[in-house]
Design a protein around this motif. Structure first.
Motif, PDB file in Angstrom:
ATOM      1  N   ALA A   1       0.900  -1.282   0.309  1.00 31.50           N
ATOM      2  CA  ALA A   1      -0.395   0.042  -0.135  1.00 31.50           C
ATOM      3  C   ALA A   1       0.782   0.676  -0.392  1.00 31.50           C
TER       4      ALA A   1
ATOM      5  N   GLY B   1      -6.342   0.875  -3.366  1.00 32.01           N
ATOM      6  CA  GLY B   1      -7.342  -0.194  -3.893  1.00 32.01           C
ATOM      7  C   GLY B   1      -7.156  -1.114  -4.430  1.00 32.01           C
TER       8      GLY B   1
ATOM      9  N   GLY C   1     -10.479  -4.327  -5.345  1.00 32.77           N
ATOM     10  CA  GLY C   1      -9.275  -3.198  -5.047  1.00 32.77           C
ATOM     11  C   GLY C   1     -10.127  -1.853  -6.029  1.00 32.77           C
TER      12      GLY C   1
ATOM     13  N   ASP D   1     -11.517   1.687  -5.459  1.00 32.53           N
ATOM     14  CA  ASP D   1     -11.566   2.809  -5.776  1.00 32.53           C
ATOM     15  C   ASP D   1     -11.647   4.035  -7.208  1.00 32.53           C
TER      16      ASP D   1
ATOM     17  N   ARG E   1      -8.888  -2.004   2.140  1.00 37.57           N
ATOM     18  CA  ARG E   1      -8.249  -0.224   1.674  1.00 37.57           C
ATOM     19  C   ARG E   1      -8.471   0.869   2.653  1.00 37.57           C
TER      20      ARG E   1
END
Length: 391
Positions: A117, A126, A261, A265, A321
């Protein structure tokens, strides 16, 4: 972050995480070889889980204190020594001690995830976490069938020796490929641990996301603890090899990680979270559509495994996330708290699932499995939709 680096980190997470699950389908032959009583055989898995849980709270937060690359390699070294020790053990106490350290050394994966990350830009964080977590979930789901297949042709000790060889090669590759990352926390270890309590008290999104996934991972653990018992029982009568193939099919649910993910985002965490909970609840419901023991029932159970893994993986990535967006300076501590909370939920789900299955069969166990994601869904209804574009 380059695609090759992302693949390497995902593969590392999967190969390390697999060590937590290799022993699960081998409890019978391992306990027989070591002379463990049936009542104590469960310690093989329990001590690994205890080691992992303690590592999440005591080792993972060090990612906010020490240079990450060296920390990852050091924890991996501990896990490698433990895997070799387990393979060499011939009596119960040494094996159980090494099982504990296997869990402790496996927390390297939860240092790698926030490290990934850190390397990704915010707009694609993400996606990066999802891709790395897909490797983790594939490792978890493939570990059981892999160890079952190896043990079918070789002594169970070879599962641990092969894993040790893989870990050595992986560590050499990571040592050359990973760039260093030095955190800027400036705290002592004692202050670092003390700050974790304050993070829980002052971070509502951490508490909420941890509880969401505690319910979800409890359902996951319940499902994968009880379905092998169901499939090997008189209704289905499957062999260990056939059960391994069933577990292999369930691994298809890991494709949810990169998808979720990307959804995060794009700002779709809010609906995606609820959809993940609904999918896990639906997975338990569809197992009751067909008559028990029929081919249709087996097909639906396989689809339920994929659907359940898809939902649990989605919720896991969305939660990570969300907490990784809170601040780089305490990202490892947040991850340790998040993982420790839902890992405890998984242990409870596994224990209750096994007990309920012994008392009332799949019906009783699956009703608890259904109640867990429904409880998470009801709790999620108290969350207000975020005003900002990103959840």
């Amino acid at each position: 972050m380059s695609s090759s680096m992302m693949f390497l980190l995902a593969a590392a997470c999967g190969l390390i995480a697999a060590n937590l699950y290799y022993a699960q389908p081998l409890i019978g032959p391992i306990s027989a070889s070591l002379g463990l009583s049936p009542g104590a055989a469960g310690l093989i898995v329990t001590l690994t889980q205890i080691g992992y849980g303690l590592g999440l709270l005591l080792i993972v937060p060090l990612g906010d204190l020490f240079e990450n690359r060296k920390l990852i390699l050091s924890v991996m070294a501990l896990g490698t020594v433990a895997v070799v020790g387990a393979g060499l053990a011939s009596t119960p106490l040494p094996f159980l001690a090494w099982a504990f350290f296997i869990g402790l050394g496996s927390v390297a994966i939860q240092i790698i995830v926030p490290y990934a990350a850190h390397m990704a830009p915010e707009a694609h964080r993400g996606q990066a976490v999802g891709n790395v977590m897909s490797g983790l979930m594939v490792g978890i789901m493939l570990a059981r069938p892999a160890s079952s297949f190896i043990a079918e042709f070789l002594p169970w000790h070879m599962v641990f020796f092969i894993s040790a060889g893989v870990l050595v090669v992986l560590a050499l590759v990571l040592a050359r490929a990973l760039p260093p990352r030095v955190p800027q926390t400036g705290l002592s270890y004692g202050a670092l641990l003390a700050s974790m309590g304050r993070l829980v008290a002052t971070t509502p999104i951490l508490r909420r996301r941890s509880l969401y996934h505690a319910f979800m991972f409890a359902a996951f653990s319940l499902f994968w603890t009880t379905t092998p018992l169901l499939l090997s029982g008189p209704e289905f009568g499957l062999s260990q090899g056939q059960i391994a193939l069933f577990a292999l099919a369930g691994a298809a649910g890991a494709i949810a990680a990169p998808i979720s993910g990307r959804l995060a985002d794009k700002g779709w965490s809010f609906p995606a979270t609820r959809l993940s909970m609904i999918s896990v609840a639906a997975a338990f419901l569809i197992t009751h559509i067909a008559p028990a023991g029929s081919m249709w029932a087996l097909d639906l159970l396989t689809f339920a495994a994929i659907l359940l893994d898809f939902g649990v993986t989605t919720n896991l990535v969305l939660g990570q996330r969300a907490i990784f967006m809170l601040g780089a300076e305490y990202r490892s501590r947040l991850n340790g708290l998040y993982m420790a909370t839902f890992f405890a939920g998984g242990a409870v789900g596994s224990a209750l699932g096994g007990w309920l299955y012994a008392q009332g069969g799949w019906w009783a166990a699956s009703m608890l499995g259904l109640a867990l994601p429904v409880s998470a869904l009801l709790y999620s209804l108290t969350e207000r939709r975020p005003v900002t574009a990103r959840a």
